[in-house]
Write a protein that holds these residues in place. Structure first.
Motif, PDB file in Angstrom:
ATOM      1  N   UNK A  73     -53.038  55.449 159.568  1.00 46.69           N
ATOM      2  CA  UNK A  73     -53.357  56.027 160.287  1.00 46.69           C
ATOM      3  C   UNK A  73     -52.455  57.074 160.583  1.00 46.69           C
ATOM      4  N   UNK A  74     -51.888  57.713 159.653  1.00 45.20           N
ATOM      5  CA  UNK A  74     -51.016  59.027 160.217  1.00 45.20           C
ATOM      6  C   UNK A  74     -52.125  59.679 159.441  1.00 45.20           C
ATOM      7  N   UNK A  75     -53.158  59.379 158.353  1.00 43.82           N
ATOM      8  CA  UNK A  75     -53.580  60.137 157.490  1.00 43.82           C
ATOM      9  C   UNK A  75     -54.777  60.904 158.192  1.00 43.82           C
ATOM     10  N   UNK A  80     -48.404  62.477 157.045  1.00 45.70           N
ATOM     11  CA  UNK A  80     -48.001  61.555 156.181  1.00 45.70           C
ATOM     12  C   UNK A  80     -46.875  60.701 156.092  1.00 45.70           C
ATOM     13  N   UNK A  81     -46.210  60.083 155.326  1.00 45.92           N
ATOM     14  CA  UNK A  81     -44.528  59.872 155.654  1.00 45.92           C
ATOM     15  C   UNK A  81     -43.516  60.530 155.346  1.00 45.92           C
ATOM     16  N   UNK A  82     -43.586  61.840 155.264  1.00 43.26           N
ATOM     17  CA  UNK A  82     -42.922  62.781 154.897  1.00 43.26           C
ATOM     18  C   UNK A  82     -42.780  63.754 156.083  1.00 43.26           C
ATOM     19  N   UNK A  83     -44.060  63.681 157.197  1.00 42.39           N
ATOM     20  CA  UNK A  83     -44.025  63.949 158.558  1.00 42.39           C
ATOM     21  C   UNK A  83     -43.040  63.217 159.474  1.00 42.39           C
ATOM     22  N   UNK A  84     -42.595  62.163 159.404  1.00 39.58           N
ATOM     23  CA  UNK A  84     -42.565  60.502 160.241  1.00 39.58           C
ATOM     24  C   UNK A  84     -40.852  61.460 160.905  1.00 39.58           C
ATOM     25  N   UNK A 110     -37.133  60.788 150.933  1.00 38.78           N
ATOM     26  CA  UNK A 110     -36.231  62.419 151.325  1.00 38.78           C
ATOM     27  C   UNK A 110     -35.306  61.901 152.546  1.00 38.78           C
ATOM     28  N   UNK A 111     -35.817  62.329 152.802  1.00 39.29           N
ATOM     29  CA  UNK A 111     -35.763  62.493 154.531  1.00 39.29           C
ATOM     30  C   UNK A 111     -35.668  61.470 154.912  1.00 39.29           C
ATOM     31  N   UNK A 133     -43.302  58.083 165.085  1.00 43.60           N
ATOM     32  CA  UNK A 133     -44.228  59.188 165.370  1.00 43.60           C
ATOM     33  C   UNK A 133     -43.738  60.838 164.588  1.00 43.60           C
ATOM     34  N   UNK A 134     -44.747  61.159 164.162  1.00 46.54           N
ATOM     35  CA  UNK A 134     -45.053  62.481 163.221  1.00 46.54           C
ATOM     36  C   UNK A 134     -44.968  63.650 163.791  1.00 46.54           C
ATOM     37  N   UNK A 135     -44.315  64.468 163.737  1.00 47.34           N
ATOM     38  CA  UNK A 135     -44.313  65.405 163.434  1.00 47.34           C
ATOM     39  C   UNK A 135     -45.403  66.791 162.515  1.00 47.34           C
ATOM     40  N   UNK A 136     -46.289  66.678 163.314  1.00 44.59           N
ATOM     41  CA  UNK A 136     -47.050  68.255 161.971  1.00 44.59           C
ATOM     42  C   UNK A 136     -48.239  69.007 163.015  1.00 44.59           C
ATOM     43  N   UNK A 137     -47.522  69.849 162.327  1.00 45.81           N
ATOM     44  CA  UNK A 137     -48.340  70.704 163.281  1.00 45.81           C
ATOM     45  C   UNK A 137     -49.652  70.807 163.133  1.00 45.81           C
TER      46      UNK A 137
END
Length: 138
Positions: A73-75, A80-84, A110-111, A133-137
Motif C-alpha cells: 500500500x505504501x508503494x 516505504x516503511x522508512x517513511x512511516x 532504524x528509526x 501514516x507516512x511522510x513522503x514529500x
C-alpha cells in the motif's frame, strides 16, 4: 453560476489503489492509501493473501503478511516503511503482544515510528491489523 454558490475546490487528495476485495469477492469501500500533500495515509491492513484469504500460522505469520500488505500500500504512493512516522496496531489478543513485537521490530531496524497498540475484537477473524501514516514529500 449563482454568485452566492461557492466554487468547489479541486481535491488535493489522491486516492491510491483499487478497492480491495475480500474472500467474498465484494469490494470494500476504502482506498488502500490516500496521499494528502506530503503525507500518505494507509488503511488498516489485515493478514490476507492475494485471494483475500486470511493466512494461517498464528500471530507471527499474520504480522508478516500485514507488513507485506502495508509495504504494498505504501508503494502505491512511492513510499516505504522508512517513511512511516505513525502506526496504529490492533491485536485480537493482548497475549500476542510479545510475539507481535518480535516480528514488528524487524521491519523498523532504524528509526521507530510513533505507535499506539490496543487489544480489540477485529472485523474479521484475524489476530492483527495495522494502519500507518507516512511522510513522503512529492
Amino acid at each position: 453560476m449563482n454568485p452566492s454558490t461557492p466554487t468547489p475546490k479541486p481535491s488535493r487528495l489522491v486516492y491510491l489503489g483499487a478497492e480491495p476485495n475480500a474472500s467474498d469477492r465484494q469490494p470494500r469501500p476504502l482506498s488502500p492509501a490516500v496521499r494528502a500533500g506530503d503525507f500518505v495515509y494507509v488503511s488498516g491492513q489485515v493478514p490476507v493473501d492475494a485471494e483475500g484469504q486470511i493466512v494461517t500460522g498464528g500471530i507471527e505469520a499474520q504480522t508478516r503478511q500485514v507488513m507485506a500488505n502495508l509495504q504494498a500500500a505504501l508503494a502505491l504512493a512511492g513510499a516505504t516503511l522508512d517513511d512511516v512516522c505513525k502506526t496504529t496496531i490492533w491485536l485480537e489478543d493482548a497475549r500476542d503482544f510479545g510475539a507481535f513485537n518480535r516480528v514488528y521490530m524487524g521491519y523498523f531496524p532504524g528509526g521507530k515510528p510513533a505507535r499506539s497498540t490496543v487489544e480489540s475484537r477485529l472485523m474479521i477473524a484475524a489476530k492483527v491489523e495495522i494502519d500507518a501514516v507516512a511522510y513522503c514529500p512529492v
